[in-house]
Design a protein around this motif. Structure first.
Motif, PDB file in Angstrom:
ATOM      1  N   LEU A   9      -3.422  91.156  47.878  1.00 53.44           N
ATOM      2  CA  LEU A   9      -3.911  89.805  47.558  1.00 53.44           C
ATOM      3  C   LEU A   9      -5.430  89.783  47.527  1.00 53.44           C
ATOM      4  O   LEU A   9      -6.039  89.167  46.633  1.00 53.44           O
ATOM      5  N   ALA A  10      -6.067  90.465  48.476  1.00 53.36           N
ATOM      6  CA  ALA A  10      -7.536  90.495  48.486  1.00 53.36           C
ATOM      7  C   ALA A  10      -8.061  91.193  47.238  1.00 53.36           C
ATOM      8  O   ALA A  10      -9.038  90.748  46.613  1.00 53.36           O
ATOM      9  N   LEU A  11      -7.386  92.268  46.849  1.00 52.67           N
ATOM     10  CA  LEU A  11      -7.802  92.980  45.640  1.00 52.67           C
ATOM     11  C   LEU A  11      -7.637  92.102  44.408  1.00 52.67           C
ATOM     12  O   LEU A  11      -8.530  92.044  43.543  1.00 52.67           O
ATOM     13  N   GLY A  12      -6.506  91.377  44.342  1.00 54.07           N
ATOM     14  CA  GLY A  12      -6.309  90.479  43.215  1.00 54.07           C
ATOM     15  C   GLY A  12      -7.363  89.390  43.179  1.00 54.07           C
ATOM     16  O   GLY A  12      -7.878  89.044  42.116  1.00 54.07           O
ATOM     17  N   ALA A  13      -7.744  88.851  44.351  1.00 55.27           N
ATOM     18  CA  ALA A  13      -8.768  87.804  44.402  1.00 55.27           C
ATOM     19  C   ALA A  13     -10.110  88.359  43.930  1.00 55.27           C
ATOM     20  O   ALA A  13     -10.840  87.702  43.172  1.00 55.27           O
ATOM     21  N   LEU A  14     -10.425  89.588  44.369  1.00 57.02           N
ATOM     22  CA  LEU A  14     -11.702  90.199  43.952  1.00 57.02           C
ATOM     23  C   LEU A  14     -11.732  90.404  42.442  1.00 57.02           C
ATOM     24  O   LEU A  14     -12.721  90.074  41.762  1.00 57.02           O
ATOM     25  N   LEU A  15     -10.619  90.913  41.899  1.00 52.92           N
ATOM     26  CA  LEU A  15     -10.554  91.156  40.453  1.00 52.92           C
ATOM     27  C   LEU A  15     -10.650  89.835  39.688  1.00 52.92           C
ATOM     28  O   LEU A  15     -11.346  89.741  38.665  1.00 52.92           O
ATOM     29  N   PHE A  16      -9.978  88.794  40.217  1.00 53.23           N
ATOM     30  CA  PHE A  16     -10.020  87.497  39.546  1.00 53.23           C
ATOM     31  C   PHE A  16     -11.441  86.945  39.531  1.00 53.23           C
ATOM     32  O   PHE A  16     -11.916  86.445  38.506  1.00 53.23           O
TER      33      PHE A  16
ATOM     34  N   VAL B  18     -11.800  97.861  40.641  1.00 56.30           N
ATOM     35  CA  VAL B  18     -12.961  97.023  40.939  1.00 56.30           C
ATOM     36  C   VAL B  18     -14.234  97.649  40.371  1.00 56.30           C
ATOM     37  O   VAL B  18     -15.107  96.936  39.840  1.00 56.30           O
ATOM     38  N   GLY B  19     -14.310  98.986  40.431  1.00 60.06           N
ATOM     39  CA  GLY B  19     -15.487  99.650  39.864  1.00 60.06           C
ATOM     40  C   GLY B  19     -15.587  99.430  38.365  1.00 60.06           C
ATOM     41  O   GLY B  19     -16.664  99.127  37.841  1.00 60.06           O
ATOM     42  N   GLY B  20     -14.453  99.547  37.668  1.00 60.88           N
ATOM     43  CA  GLY B  20     -14.467  99.301  36.223  1.00 60.88           C
ATOM     44  C   GLY B  20     -14.887  97.880  35.904  1.00 60.88           C
ATOM     45  O   GLY B  20     -15.718  97.642  35.030  1.00 60.88           O
ATOM     46  N   ALA B  21     -14.345  96.914  36.670  1.00 52.70           N
ATOM     47  CA  ALA B  21     -14.690  95.510  36.418  1.00 52.70           C
ATOM     48  C   ALA B  21     -16.172  95.263  36.702  1.00 52.70           C
ATOM     49  O   ALA B  21     -16.839  94.537  35.962  1.00 52.70           O
ATOM     50  N   SER B  22     -16.705  95.892  37.765  1.00 51.34           N
ATOM     51  CA  SER B  22     -18.129  95.693  38.062  1.00 51.34           C
ATOM     52  C   SER B  22     -19.009  96.326  37.000  1.00 51.34           C
ATOM     53  O   SER B  22     -20.059  95.781  36.656  1.00 51.34           O
ATOM     54  N   MET B  23     -18.558  97.471  36.479  1.00 52.12           N
ATOM     55  CA  MET B  23     -19.375  98.132  35.462  1.00 52.12           C
ATOM     56  C   MET B  23     -19.422  97.326  34.161  1.00 52.12           C
ATOM     57  O   MET B  23     -20.359  97.465  33.389  1.00 52.12           O
ATOM     58  N   ILE B  24     -18.389  96.485  33.928  1.00 50.14           N
ATOM     59  CA  ILE B  24     -18.463  95.591  32.757  1.00 50.14           C
ATOM     60  C   ILE B  24     -19.652  94.651  32.922  1.00 50.14           C
ATOM     61  O   ILE B  24     -20.381  94.368  31.970  1.00 50.14           O
ATOM     62  N   ILE B  39     -10.735 101.423  31.821  1.00 49.62           N
ATOM     63  CA  ILE B  39     -10.591 102.075  33.130  1.00 49.62           C
ATOM     64  C   ILE B  39      -9.995 101.114  34.146  1.00 49.62           C
ATOM     65  O   ILE B  39      -9.079 101.454  34.904  1.00 49.62           O
ATOM     66  N   SER B  40     -10.488  99.864  34.116  1.00 47.73           N
ATOM     67  CA  SER B  40      -9.988  98.865  35.061  1.00 47.73           C
ATOM     68  C   SER B  40      -8.503  98.577  34.830  1.00 47.73           C
ATOM     69  O   SER B  40      -7.717  98.494  35.781  1.00 47.73           O
ATOM     70  N   GLY B  43      -6.405 101.289  36.182  1.00 51.06           N
ATOM     71  CA  GLY B  43      -6.292 101.150  37.625  1.00 51.06           C
ATOM     72  C   GLY B  43      -5.227 100.129  38.005  1.00 51.06           C
ATOM     73  O   GLY B  43      -4.424 100.362  38.923  1.00 51.06           O
ATOM     74  N   VAL B  44      -5.178  99.018  37.280  1.00 54.16           N
ATOM     75  CA  VAL B  44      -4.157  98.000  37.562  1.00 54.16           C
ATOM     76  C   VAL B  44      -2.770  98.573  37.285  1.00 54.16           C
ATOM     77  O   VAL B  44      -1.821  98.327  38.042  1.00 54.16           O
ATOM     78  N   ALA B  45      -2.637  99.369  36.210  1.00 52.87           N
ATOM     79  CA  ALA B  45      -1.337  99.996  35.921  1.00 52.87           C
ATOM     80  C   ALA B  45      -0.913 100.903  37.075  1.00 52.87           C
ATOM     81  O   ALA B  45       0.252 100.913  37.488  1.00 52.87           O
TER      82      ALA B  45
END
Lengths: 104, 208
Positions: A9-16, B18-24, B39-40, B43-45
């Motif tokens: 959940l924390a990872l999903g929140a960060l990604l969101f 998270v690294g891929g999303a930050s690099m965007i 890449i992001s 990672g989700v897959a």
């Protein structure tokens, strides 16, 4: 440390929130779409995590729901990119700061 | 599930996502940003795989990594005279503030709530079960989704095609057919070729 629901959940929140920042702040319209896609991915990840760690057996219905979300996201991207192409053809730019036709 | 391999996989995939999303956010080149998005998404897959959702992971790779990223690259390549930079607008600071708010609120709720969660058994034979439920209890949403995809496809094509040029070329070809001369056909093919070359040259200038 056991990896449970909270970590996902924390990872999903960060990604969101990263996707939210990208969608709001990027100058390029394709960048805005990327942010929207990241937000949809975060929601899907959260849904799958909930289905895996729920108290009742909702795994199958959640996965079908996620498939529908992915299908709608694909349709949204196709129409969004076509809109970007139309904006580009009319104004020679896809910078969202310069598409100010409706600005008073 | 607390084996070392599982921990390693989770943290590596989380860092990748998270690294891929930050690099965007960080990268200044739009095409690089699409690569980081890929890449992001990969990672989700992988995270779907750690949650035992194999079919969703495959769908994720096929649609997001395969189709949507290519579609975005197409959109970038088809807008050659637009700027390639990926910088922020003046909304940068408010967006960052709202982002921090969302992040702290959701992470607090996620960590503070007692979810009473137990790990469910992984679904065996997922692809078959999902396919069966798509044509049984979810058949109506399935059909609506099919109509939506068709409508989106038709709408995207209708929006993206060049109406004026197509109409002009169509009229020219009708004229050429009526006249039946080879000269008109040659005239017909020449202008679009020149235009394509001019576009390609502009694209190379913009890219470099």
């Amino acid at each position: 440390m056991i990896i449970g629901l909270e970590e996902y959940l924390a990872l999903g929140a960060l990604l969101f929130s990263l996707g939210f920042y990208i969608a709001l702040s990027k100058k390029n319209a394709v960048g805005v779409l990327m942010g929207v896609e990241l937000m949809l991915n975060a929601v899907n990840l959260t849904l799958i995590a909930f289905s895996r760690f729920s108290t009742s057996d909702i795994t199958l219905s959640t996965q079908v729901f996620v498939i529908f979300i992915i299908a709608v996201a694909a349709a949204e991207v196709a129409v969004g990119l076509a809109l970007i192409l139309v904006v580009y053809r009319n104004r020679q730019t896809i910078n969202v700061d310069r598409t100010t036709l409706l600005k008073g | 599930m607390s084996s070392f391999g599982f921990h390693l996989a989770f943290w590596l995939l989380a860092a990748m996502t998270v690294g891929g999303a930050s690099m965007i956010i960080v990268s200044r080149n739009l095409i690089h940003a699409v690569i980081y998005l890929v890449i992001s998404m990969l990672g989700v897959a992988g995270l779907y795989l750690t949650l035992s959702a194999d079919f969703i992971a495959v769908v994720q790779v096929l649609i997001y990594v395969g189709a949507i990223s290519v579609l975005m690259l197409f959109a970038i390549m088809l807008t050659p005279r637009a700027e390639r930079n990926n910088t922020e607008t003046s909304l940068k600071l408010p967006a960052a503030a709202v982002m921090v708010l969302i992040l702290t609120a959701t992470v607090f709720v996620a960590l503070d709530t007692d979810w009473g969660a137990v790990r469910q058994a992984a679904l065996a034979d997922q692809a078959r079960l999902i396919g069966q439920s798509l044509i049984r209890e979810y058949v109506l949403p399935f059909e609506i989704g099919a109509v939506l995809l068709t409508a989106a496809l038709v709408g995207a094509i209708a929006l993206a095609r060049h109406d004026d040029e197509d109409a002009a070329i169509h009229a020219q070809s009708l004229q050429a057919e009526a006249d039946g001369t080879a000269e008109d056909v040659a005239l017909l093919t020449d202008p679009p070729l020149v235009e394509v070359e001019a576009d390609a040259g502009a694209g190379e200038d913009g890219g470099s």
